[in-house]
Design an enzyme around this catalytic site. Structure first.
Site, mmCIF file in Angstrom:
data_model
loop_
_atom_site.group_PDB
_atom_site.id
_atom_site.type_symbol
_atom_site.label_atom_id
_atom_site.label_comp_id
_atom_site.label_asym_id
_atom_site.label_seq_id
_atom_site.Cartn_x
_atom_site.Cartn_y
_atom_site.Cartn_z
ATOM 1 N N HIS A 249 0.776 -1.350 0.031
ATOM 2 C CA HIS A 249 -0.003 0.183 -0.253
ATOM 3 C C HIS A 249 1.097 1.341 -0.334
ATOM 4 O O HIS A 249 2.436 1.017 0.591
ATOM 5 C CB HIS A 249 -0.856 0.356 1.144
ATOM 6 C CG HIS A 249 -1.972 -1.304 1.435
ATOM 7 N ND1 HIS A 249 -3.047 -0.874 1.912
ATOM 8 C CD2 HIS A 249 -1.607 -2.444 2.145
ATOM 9 C CE1 HIS A 249 -3.084 -2.332 1.711
ATOM 10 N NE2 HIS A 249 -2.263 -2.565 2.751
ATOM 11 N N TYR A 250 0.186 2.760 -0.455
ATOM 12 C CA TYR A 250 1.152 3.621 0.570
ATOM 13 C C TYR A 250 -0.181 4.359 0.989
ATOM 14 O O TYR A 250 -1.488 3.736 1.375
ATOM 15 C CB TYR A 250 0.875 4.797 -1.109
ATOM 16 C CG TYR A 250 0.309 5.018 -1.598
ATOM 17 C CD1 TYR A 250 -1.235 5.053 -1.294
ATOM 18 C CD2 TYR A 250 0.251 5.487 -3.151
ATOM 19 C CE1 TYR A 250 -2.577 6.402 -1.701
ATOM 20 C CE2 TYR A 250 -0.842 6.009 -3.880
ATOM 21 C CZ TYR A 250 -1.997 6.200 -3.573
ATOM 22 O OH TYR A 250 -2.611 7.326 -4.454
ATOM 23 N N THR A 251 0.339 5.053 2.563
ATOM 24 C CA THR A 251 -0.199 5.730 2.972
ATOM 25 C C THR A 251 -1.252 6.919 3.269
ATOM 26 O O THR A 251 -2.005 6.383 3.591
ATOM 27 C CB THR A 251 1.245 6.416 4.285
ATOM 28 O OG1 THR A 251 1.602 6.703 3.477
ATOM 29 C CG2 THR A 251 1.814 4.999 5.263
ATOM 30 N N GLU B 94 2.337 -1.173 4.318
ATOM 31 C CA GLU B 94 2.733 0.347 4.256
ATOM 32 C C GLU B 94 3.276 0.857 4.054
ATOM 33 O O GLU B 94 4.131 1.121 4.809
ATOM 34 C CB GLU B 94 1.492 0.990 6.027
ATOM 35 C CG GLU B 94 -0.174 0.773 5.644
ATOM 36 C CD GLU B 94 -0.933 1.816 5.038
ATOM 37 O OE1 GLU B 94 -0.321 2.176 3.686
ATOM 38 O OE2 GLU B 94 -1.977 1.060 4.446
ATOM 39 N N HIS C 41 -2.237 -2.998 -3.393
ATOM 40 C CA HIS C 41 -4.041 -3.044 -2.671
ATOM 41 C C HIS C 41 -4.978 -2.432 -4.013
ATOM 42 O O HIS C 41 -6.137 -2.905 -3.714
ATOM 43 C CB HIS C 41 -4.073 -1.719 -1.978
ATOM 44 C CG HIS C 41 -4.941 -1.092 -0.655
ATOM 45 N ND1 HIS C 41 -5.127 -0.283 -0.030
ATOM 46 C CD2 HIS C 41 -6.268 -2.229 -0.642
ATOM 47 C CE1 HIS C 41 -6.385 -0.457 1.103
ATOM 48 N NE2 HIS C 41 -7.195 -1.910 -0.009
ATOM 49 N N ASP D 21 -4.089 2.109 -4.666
ATOM 50 C CA ASP D 21 -2.482 2.277 -3.934
ATOM 51 C C ASP D 21 -1.340 0.641 -4.576
ATOM 52 O O ASP D 21 -2.677 -0.083 -4.512
ATOM 53 C CB ASP D 21 -1.591 2.737 -2.985
ATOM 54 C CG ASP D 21 -3.576 2.212 -2.182
ATOM 55 O OD1 ASP D 21 -4.159 1.562 -2.248
ATOM 56 O OD2 ASP D 21 -2.506 1.198 -1.101
#
Length: 227
Positions: free
Chosen positions: A22-24, A87, A129, A139
């Site tokens: 994921h990215y945050t 993340e 994700h 993401d």
């Protein structure tokens, strides 16, 4: 490795067979880490990788972190139970999406390698994700350097060799995409997610010959993108 425990987890109901990246998607790392540890937020991940390469452990791997939400991949509908969630700090499309620093990917690679080896996770189950929730998520996005993981056999490569358009209809492409692993109930979202992952330079949701050829190559026993 820095321990920063989150209370947001429960028990797994299936063995670990996936890694979800994921990215945050928040303005800074501190805000993201705070939210992932906030009992009210009801979200978490196993790890966070900061832009300067620090790795934080929030949830023990044997527990079920709450990172994937409503997701689907290769017949798995409780992705949280089957996966390790990582993340990667980045503001994301909402707050100024930008390339991932080298130090960050340098820290991510051994983390992914260790998890993949420990649980015998296949390259096809190291996903973003957006792959598992195409209708909801973007993401880690088109700037994520999947090629760096693929070169180390930590993720599937983008097929580049001997590409051949099988000439599928759009319905045929979607059947093949579902066979590969995607949820295709929203055909446009599924196509965009596929392009974001495997053809990030043109994300237009149009099923064209290049998309068909890339997907065909991915379905072959050996992905046609390796030296």
């Amino acid at each position: 490795m820095i321990d920063a425990p989150s209370p947001n987890f429960d028990e797994r109901s299936s063995p670990i067979s996936m890694i979800v990246l994921h990215y945050t998607g928040m303005q800074d790392a501190a805000s993201a880490i705070e939210r992932l540890r906030d009992p009210e937020a009801k979200v978490s991940s196993h790890y966070v990788v900061t832009e300067d390469g620090q790795v934080l452990r929030l949830v023990p791997e044997e527990k079920r972190a709450w990172h994937a939400g409503r997701s689907h991949w290769r017949g798995i509908t409780d992705v949280n139970s089957a996966s390790i969630g990582i993340e990667i700090v980045n503001p994301g499309h909402e707050f100024g999406y930008r390339p991932f620093p080298e130090e960050q990917i340098d820290a991510l690679i051994p983390l992914v390698h260790g998890i993949k080896e420990q649980y015998g996770i296949t390259r096809g189950n190291v996903v973003g994700h957006s792959d598992v929730a195409p209708a909801r998520k973007q993401d880690p996005g088109e700037l994520f350097p999947w090629y760096r993981l693929a070169k180390l056999r930590l993720a599937l490569p983008r097929p580049t060799k001997n590409l051949m358009d099988p000439g599928w209809s759009d319905a045929g492409f979607l059947l093949a995409l579902e066979r590969f692993g995607y949820e295709v109930t929203d055909p446009l979202a599924a196509t965009v997610a596929f392009q974001r992952r495997f053809r990030p330079e043109l994300i237009d949701g149009t099923i064209d010959g290049e998309c068909r050829a890339i997907l065909l190559a991915l379905l072959l026993p050996k992905p046609q993108g390796e030296d």
